[in-house]
Design an enzyme around this catalytic site. Structure first.
Site, PDB file in Angstrom:
ATOM      1  N   LYS A 298       0.810  -1.220   0.000  1.00 25.91           N
ATOM      2  CA  LYS A 298       0.000   0.000   0.000  1.00 25.91           C
ATOM      3  C   LYS A 298       0.854   1.285   0.000  1.00 25.91           C
ATOM      4  O   LYS A 298       2.065   1.231   0.238  1.00 25.91           O
ATOM      5  CB  LYS A 298      -0.928  -0.024   1.224  1.00 25.91           C
ATOM      6  CG  LYS A 298      -1.959  -1.164   1.190  1.00 25.91           C
ATOM      7  CD  LYS A 298      -2.916  -1.083   2.382  1.00 25.91           C
ATOM      8  CE  LYS A 298      -3.951  -2.186   2.358  1.00 25.91           C
ATOM      9  NZ  LYS A 298      -4.917  -2.071   3.488  1.00 25.91           N
TER      10      LYS A 298
ATOM     11  N   TYR B 246     -12.338  -2.166  -3.222  1.00 26.86           N
ATOM     12  CA  TYR B 246     -12.828  -2.183  -1.842  1.00 26.86           C
ATOM     13  C   TYR B 246     -14.352  -2.014  -1.779  1.00 26.86           C
ATOM     14  O   TYR B 246     -14.886  -1.592  -0.755  1.00 26.86           O
ATOM     15  CB  TYR B 246     -12.121  -1.117  -1.008  1.00 26.86           C
ATOM     16  CG  TYR B 246     -10.775  -1.578  -0.450  1.00 26.86           C
ATOM     17  CD1 TYR B 246     -10.682  -2.713   0.356  1.00 26.86           C
ATOM     18  CD2 TYR B 246      -9.607  -0.864  -0.693  1.00 26.86           C
ATOM     19  CE1 TYR B 246      -9.468  -3.125   0.886  1.00 26.86           C
ATOM     20  CE2 TYR B 246      -8.384  -1.278  -0.169  1.00 26.86           C
ATOM     21  CZ  TYR B 246      -8.328  -2.417   0.628  1.00 26.86           C
ATOM     22  OH  TYR B 246      -7.129  -2.827   1.159  1.00 26.86           O
TER      23      TYR B 246
ATOM     24  N   PHE C 106     -15.272   4.308   7.125  1.00 28.20           N
ATOM     25  CA  PHE C 106     -13.922   4.668   6.700  1.00 28.20           C
ATOM     26  C   PHE C 106     -13.709   4.512   5.191  1.00 28.20           C
ATOM     27  O   PHE C 106     -12.590   4.679   4.701  1.00 28.20           O
ATOM     28  CB  PHE C 106     -12.881   3.848   7.470  1.00 28.20           C
ATOM     29  CG  PHE C 106     -13.046   2.345   7.334  1.00 28.20           C
ATOM     30  CD1 PHE C 106     -12.572   1.665   6.226  1.00 28.20           C
ATOM     31  CD2 PHE C 106     -13.676   1.618   8.339  1.00 28.20           C
ATOM     32  CE1 PHE C 106     -12.728   0.291   6.106  1.00 28.20           C
ATOM     33  CE2 PHE C 106     -13.833   0.237   8.227  1.00 28.20           C
ATOM     34  CZ  PHE C 106     -13.359  -0.425   7.093  1.00 28.20           C
TER      35      PHE C 106
ATOM     36  N   ARG D 154      -2.084 -14.255   4.968  1.00 23.58           N
ATOM     37  CA  ARG D 154      -2.799 -13.548   6.045  1.00 23.58           C
ATOM     38  C   ARG D 154      -1.997 -13.619   7.360  1.00 23.58           C
ATOM     39  O   ARG D 154      -1.934 -12.650   8.108  1.00 23.58           O
ATOM     40  CB  ARG D 154      -4.203 -14.139   6.260  1.00 23.58           C
ATOM     41  CG  ARG D 154      -5.125 -14.070   5.042  1.00 23.58           C
ATOM     42  CD  ARG D 154      -5.696 -12.726   4.748  1.00 23.58           C
ATOM     43  NE  ARG D 154      -6.524 -12.202   5.809  1.00 23.58           N
ATOM     44  CZ  ARG D 154      -7.188 -11.037   5.734  1.00 23.58           C
ATOM     45  NH1 ARG D 154      -7.110 -10.300   4.620  1.00 23.58           N
ATOM     46  NH2 ARG D 154      -7.912 -10.614   6.726  1.00 23.58           N
TER      47      ARG D 154
ATOM     48  N   THR E   5      -4.999  -6.647  11.179  1.00 25.60           N
ATOM     49  CA  THR E   5      -5.325  -5.416  10.444  1.00 25.60           C
ATOM     50  C   THR E   5      -4.759  -4.186  11.157  1.00 25.60           C
ATOM     51  O   THR E   5      -4.179  -3.304  10.527  1.00 25.60           O
ATOM     52  CB  THR E   5      -6.858  -5.279  10.313  1.00 25.60           C
ATOM     53  OG1 THR E   5      -7.381  -6.491   9.757  1.00 25.60           O
ATOM     54  CG2 THR E   5      -7.242  -4.107   9.434  1.00 25.60           C
TER      55      THR E   5
ATOM     56  N   ARG F  25       2.787  -6.284   9.160  1.00 22.57           N
ATOM     57  CA  ARG F  25       2.141  -5.118   9.765  1.00 22.57           C
ATOM     58  C   ARG F  25       2.820  -4.705  11.062  1.00 22.57           C
ATOM     59  O   ARG F  25       2.925  -3.509  11.356  1.00 22.57           O
ATOM     60  CB  ARG F  25       0.650  -5.377   9.933  1.00 22.57           C
ATOM     61  CG  ARG F  25      -0.083  -5.247   8.573  1.00 22.57           C
ATOM     62  CD  ARG F  25      -1.468  -5.767   8.616  1.00 22.57           C
ATOM     63  NE  ARG F  25      -2.257  -5.407   7.426  1.00 22.57           N
ATOM     64  CZ  ARG F  25      -3.407  -5.973   7.110  1.00 22.57           C
ATOM     65  NH1 ARG F  25      -3.916  -6.941   7.868  1.00 22.57           N
ATOM     66  NH2 ARG F  25      -4.062  -5.595   6.031  1.00 22.57           N
TER      67      ARG F  25
ATOM     68  N   ASN G 209      -1.757   0.471   6.782  1.00 18.23           N
ATOM     69  CA  ASN G 209      -1.288  -0.826   7.308  1.00 18.23           C
ATOM     70  C   ASN G 209      -0.504  -1.651   6.290  1.00 18.23           C
ATOM     71  O   ASN G 209      -0.439  -2.875   6.395  1.00 18.23           O
ATOM     72  CB  ASN G 209      -2.450  -1.598   7.950  1.00 18.23           C
ATOM     73  CG  ASN G 209      -3.523  -1.990   6.969  1.00 18.23           C
ATOM     74  OD1 ASN G 209      -3.443  -1.648   5.799  1.00 18.23           O
ATOM     75  ND2 ASN G 209      -4.515  -2.724   7.433  1.00 18.23           N
TER      76      ASN G 209
ATOM     77  N   HIS H   2      -2.262  -5.473   1.691  1.00 15.01           N
ATOM     78  CA  HIS H   2      -3.546  -6.162   1.561  1.00 15.01           C
ATOM     79  C   HIS H   2      -3.272  -7.594   1.139  1.00 15.01           C
ATOM     80  O   HIS H   2      -2.354  -7.844   0.357  1.00 15.01           O
ATOM     81  CB  HIS H   2      -4.424  -5.510   0.477  1.00 15.01           C
ATOM     82  CG  HIS H   2      -5.502  -6.436  -0.012  1.00 15.01           C
ATOM     83  ND1 HIS H   2      -6.689  -6.584   0.651  1.00 15.01           N
ATOM     84  CD2 HIS H   2      -5.533  -7.311  -1.051  1.00 15.01           C
ATOM     85  CE1 HIS H   2      -7.411  -7.510   0.024  1.00 15.01           C
ATOM     86  NE2 HIS H   2      -6.728  -7.966  -1.015  1.00 15.01           N
TER      87      HIS H   2
ATOM     88  N   GLU I 233      -9.764 -10.695  -7.397  1.00 15.30           N
ATOM     89  CA  GLU I 233      -8.791  -9.612  -7.222  1.00 15.30           C
ATOM     90  C   GLU I 233      -7.623  -9.747  -8.199  1.00 15.30           C
ATOM     91  O   GLU I 233      -7.166  -8.752  -8.777  1.00 15.30           O
ATOM     92  CB  GLU I 233      -8.307  -9.588  -5.767  1.00 15.30           C
ATOM     93  CG  GLU I 233      -9.420  -9.174  -4.809  1.00 15.30           C
ATOM     94  CD  GLU I 233      -9.042  -9.311  -3.339  1.00 15.30           C
ATOM     95  OE1 GLU I 233      -9.907  -9.015  -2.493  1.00 15.30           O
ATOM     96  OE2 GLU I 233      -7.905  -9.713  -3.022  1.00 15.30           O
TER      97      GLU I 233
HETATM   98  P1  GTP Z   1      -7.139  -5.878   3.657  1.00 21.07           P
HETATM   99  O1  GTP Z   1      -6.181  -6.989   3.382  1.00 21.07           O
HETATM  100  O2  GTP Z   1      -6.609  -4.531   3.243  1.00 21.07           O
HETATM  101  O3  GTP Z   1      -8.516  -6.162   3.123  1.00 21.07           O
HETATM  102  O4  GTP Z   1      -7.192  -5.807   5.255  1.00 21.07           O
HETATM  103  P2  GTP Z   1      -7.987  -6.737   6.266  1.00 21.07           P
HETATM  104  O5  GTP Z   1      -8.677  -7.854   5.523  1.00 21.07           O
HETATM  105  O6  GTP Z   1      -7.031  -7.087   7.344  1.00 21.07           O
HETATM  106  O7  GTP Z   1      -9.070  -5.740   6.840  1.00 21.07           O
HETATM  107  P3  GTP Z   1     -10.541  -5.377   6.307  1.00 21.07           P
HETATM  108  O8  GTP Z   1     -10.837  -6.103   5.033  1.00 21.07           O
HETATM  109  O9  GTP Z   1     -11.467  -5.508   7.443  1.00 21.07           O
HETATM  110  O10 GTP Z   1     -10.391  -3.829   6.004  1.00 21.07           O
HETATM  111  C1  GTP Z   1      -9.867  -3.387   4.749  1.00 21.07           C
HETATM  112  C2  GTP Z   1      -8.943  -2.233   4.972  1.00 21.07           C
HETATM  113  O11 GTP Z   1      -9.688  -1.136   5.412  1.00 21.07           O
HETATM  114  C3  GTP Z   1      -7.868  -2.425   6.062  1.00 21.07           C
HETATM  115  O12 GTP Z   1      -6.722  -3.075   5.617  1.00 21.07           O
HETATM  116  C4  GTP Z   1      -7.554  -1.008   6.425  1.00 21.07           C
HETATM  117  O13 GTP Z   1      -6.615  -0.465   5.525  1.00 21.07           O
HETATM  118  C5  GTP Z   1      -8.887  -0.322   6.240  1.00 21.07           C
HETATM  119  N1  GTP Z   1      -9.555  -0.138   7.518  1.00 21.07           N
HETATM  120  C6  GTP Z   1     -10.158  -1.069   8.288  1.00 21.07           C
HETATM  121  N2  GTP Z   1     -10.648  -0.522   9.412  1.00 21.07           N
HETATM  122  C7  GTP Z   1     -10.351   0.797   9.320  1.00 21.07           C
HETATM  123  C8  GTP Z   1     -10.577   1.930  10.168  1.00 21.07           C
HETATM  124  O14 GTP Z   1     -11.171   1.824  11.229  1.00 21.07           O
HETATM  125  N3  GTP Z   1     -10.096   3.141   9.714  1.00 21.07           N
HETATM  126  C9  GTP Z   1      -9.446   3.268   8.516  1.00 21.07           C
HETATM  127  N4  GTP Z   1      -9.000   4.468   8.125  1.00 21.07           N
HETATM  128  N5  GTP Z   1      -9.205   2.241   7.711  1.00 21.07           N
HETATM  129  C10 GTP Z   1      -9.644   1.031   8.113  1.00 21.07           C
HETATM  130 MG    MG Z   2      -9.925  -7.585   3.821  1.00 25.26          MG
END
Ligand code: GTP
Ligand code: MG
Length: 140
Positions: A11, A51, A59, A87, A93, A104, A114, A117, A128
Site C-alpha cells: 500500500k 474495496y 472509513f 494472512r 489489520t 504489519r 497498514n 492487503h 482480485e
Molecule cells: P485488507 O487486506 O486490506 O482487506 O485488510 P484486512 O482484511 O485485514 O481488513 P478489512 O478487510 O477488514 O479492512 C480493509 C482495509 O480497510 C484495512 O486493511 C484497512 O486499511 C482499512 N480499515 C479497516 N478498518 C479501518 C478503520 O477503522 N479506519 C481506517 N481508516 N481504515 C480502516
Molecule cells: Mg480484507
C-alpha cells in the site's frame, strides 16, 4: 495443502517510505513466491471497485483516498496454502495487535496505513487477481 495463488497489494504508506523490498523480503522469507508484480498508480474507480465490499463502512472514503495517494505494488503470490499463509505473514489489520515478525508489526503505521492487503478467500483471490493481471503476466 494445495498450491494456491493469492493477491497482494503493497500500500501507499510502504511505497512512500521506499520499503517495498523489506515487505518482499518478509513475503519470500515466509516461503511465498512472487509470481507477478507491478507498480501502478490506482485510479479512484479501481480503488472503489476493489474495496466495494466496504462501501457502507464509515472509513470507505478515507480508505479510497489513501489507496490513490501514492503508487502501490500489486502482486500475485504463490505457495502452499498461500491465501491463509499470507494472512498470517501480514498480521492483524491493526498493527498494534500484530505479532512480532509480521509485515504489519514490522512496517505498518496504523489501522488505515497498514502497508499490505491480502485476499481473504479462494473466490476473492481469483476476482482480485483478475482485476489487475492478465493470465500471461503471471509466471510461476
Ligand atoms: P485488507 O487486506 O486490506 O482487506 O485488510 P484486512 O482484511 O485485514 O481488513 P478489512 O478487510 O477488514 O479492512 C480493509 C482495509 O480497510 C484495512 O486493511 C484497512 O486499511 C482499512 N480499515 C479497516 N478498518 C479501518 C478503520 O477503522 N479506519 C481506517 N481508516 N481504515 C480502516
Ligand atoms: Mg480484507
Amino acid at each position: 495443502m494445495a498450491i494456491e495463488r493469492t493477491f497482494s497489494i503493497i500500500k501507499p504508506d510502504a511505497t512512500k517510505r521506499n520499503i517495498t523490498g523489506k515487505v518482499n523480503a518478509l513475503i519470500e522469507g515466509a516461503g511465498l513466491k512472487i509470481v507477478a508484480q507491478k507498480r501502478i498508480q490506482m485510479t479512484r474507480a479501481q480503488a472503489e471497485t476493489f474495496y466495494g465490499v466496504h462501501k457502507e463502512r464509515p472509513f470507505f472514503g478515507e480508505l479510497v483516498d489513501f489507496m490513490i495517494s501514492a503508487p502501490v505494488v500489486v502482486q500475485v503470490l504463490e505457495g502452499e496454502g498461500a491465501i491463509s499463509r499470507y494472512r498470517e505473514v501480514m498480521g492483524a489489520t491493526n498493527p498494534a495487535n500484530a505479532v512480532p515478525g509480521t509485515i504489519r508489526k514490522e512496517c505498518a503505521l496504523s489501522v488505515g496505513e497498514n502497508s499490505v492487503h491480502g485476499s481473504d478467500a479462494t473466490e476473492t483471490a481469483a476476482i482480485e487477481i483478475a482485476q489487475f493481471f492478465s493470465a500471461n503476466e503471471i509466471v510461476g
